[in-house]
Design a protein around this motif. Structure first.
Motif, PDB file in Angstrom:
ATOM      1  N   ALA A 157     -17.474 -23.945 -16.098  1.00 27.50           N
ATOM      2  CA  ALA A 157     -17.455 -23.414 -14.731  1.00 27.50           C
ATOM      3  C   ALA A 157     -18.848 -23.609 -14.147  1.00 27.50           C
ATOM      4  CB  ALA A 157     -17.094 -21.930 -14.745  1.00 27.50           C
ATOM      5  N   HIS A 159      -9.249 -22.170 -14.790  1.00 27.54           N
ATOM      6  CA  HIS A 159      -9.196 -22.455 -16.230  1.00 27.54           C
ATOM      7  C   HIS A 159     -10.546 -22.980 -16.717  1.00 27.54           C
ATOM      8  CE1 HIS A 159      -6.838 -22.748 -19.893  1.00 27.54           C
ATOM      9  NE2 HIS A 159      -7.406 -23.913 -20.125  1.00 27.54           N
ATOM     10  N   ARG A 160     -11.636 -22.352 -16.249  1.00 27.95           N
ATOM     11  CA  ARG A 160     -13.007 -22.730 -16.589  1.00 27.95           C
ATOM     12  C   ARG A 160     -13.798 -21.478 -16.963  1.00 27.95           C
ATOM     13  NH1 ARG A 160     -14.842 -27.634 -14.217  1.00 27.95           N
ATOM     14  NH2 ARG A 160     -13.274 -28.688 -12.960  1.00 27.95           N
ATOM     15  N   ILE A 161     -14.895 -21.687 -17.703  1.00 29.19           N
ATOM     16  CA  ILE A 161     -15.756 -20.566 -18.068  1.00 29.19           C
ATOM     17  C   ILE A 161     -17.210 -21.034 -18.085  1.00 29.19           C
ATOM     18  CG2 ILE A 161     -15.540 -20.957 -20.563  1.00 29.19           C
ATOM     19  CD1 ILE A 161     -15.456 -17.797 -20.786  1.00 29.19           C
ATOM     20  N   ASP A 198     -14.550 -26.261 -24.285  1.00 28.83           N
ATOM     21  CA  ASP A 198     -13.875 -25.709 -23.101  1.00 28.83           C
ATOM     22  C   ASP A 198     -14.401 -26.383 -21.846  1.00 28.83           C
ATOM     23  OD1 ASP A 198     -12.141 -24.098 -21.636  1.00 28.83           O
ATOM     24  OD2 ASP A 198     -12.797 -22.260 -22.626  1.00 28.83           O
ATOM     25  N   THR A 237     -17.060 -15.227 -16.129  1.00 33.23           N
ATOM     26  CA  THR A 237     -15.648 -15.430 -16.471  1.00 33.23           C
ATOM     27  C   THR A 237     -14.754 -15.371 -15.232  1.00 33.23           C
ATOM     28  OG1 THR A 237     -15.382 -13.063 -16.917  1.00 33.23           O
ATOM     29  CG2 THR A 237     -15.947 -14.477 -18.798  1.00 33.23           C
ATOM     30  N   ASP A 243     -13.839 -17.545 -13.117  1.00 35.66           N
ATOM     31  CA  ASP A 243     -12.969 -18.699 -12.872  1.00 35.66           C
ATOM     32  C   ASP A 243     -11.983 -18.976 -14.002  1.00 35.66           C
ATOM     33  OD1 ASP A 243     -14.177 -19.184 -10.422  1.00 35.66           O
ATOM     34  OD2 ASP A 243     -15.657 -20.574 -11.264  1.00 35.66           O
ATOM     35  N   THR A 244     -11.932 -18.098 -14.996  1.00 36.67           N
ATOM     36  CA  THR A 244     -11.067 -18.379 -16.142  1.00 36.67           C
ATOM     37  C   THR A 244      -9.590 -18.388 -15.765  1.00 36.67           C
ATOM     38  OG1 THR A 244     -11.188 -16.059 -16.817  1.00 36.67           O
ATOM     39  CG2 THR A 244     -12.644 -17.599 -17.936  1.00 36.67           C
ATOM     40  N   GLN A 245      -9.159 -17.485 -14.934  1.00 36.89           N
ATOM     41  CA  GLN A 245      -7.746 -17.440 -14.544  1.00 36.89           C
ATOM     42  C   GLN A 245      -7.422 -18.455 -13.456  1.00 36.89           C
ATOM     43  OE1 GLN A 245      -5.286 -15.675 -16.049  1.00 36.89           O
ATOM     44  NE2 GLN A 245      -6.850 -15.092 -17.527  1.00 36.89           N
TER      45      GLN A 245
END
Length: 75
Positions: A7, A20-22, A4, A13, A15-17
């Motif tokens: 971030a 698109h990073r974690i 993946d 979490t 920055d996931t939305q």
């Protein structure tokens, strides 16, 4: 196996939305809490020059993001 986009450290979490990073630590904690053990990691996809603040689909960073690869096993 998990691959993946990384971030910023400590981002969790959040920055996931949006990006698109974690955060890599978040991934490890969640998978280990499910009973898996980290067996190996590879840094071949890492990019220390990635600022971790740009959406992974942005043309300025696409294909050059800092990514991580983890392999987990169930003991």
């Amino acid at each position: 196996m998990i691959v993946d986009h990384a971030a910023a450290t400590g981002a969790g979490t959040s920055d996931t939305q949006s990006l698109h990073r974690i955060d890599t630590l978040s991934v490890r904690k969640e998978v280990e809490a499910a009973g898996f053990m980290l067996d190996a990691e590879n840094t071949i996809l890492a990019n220390k020059d990635d600022p971790h603040s740009i959406k992974v689909f942005d043309h300025s960073i696409k294909g050059k993001t800092d990514r991580f690869a983890y392999r987990f096993v169930k003991p």
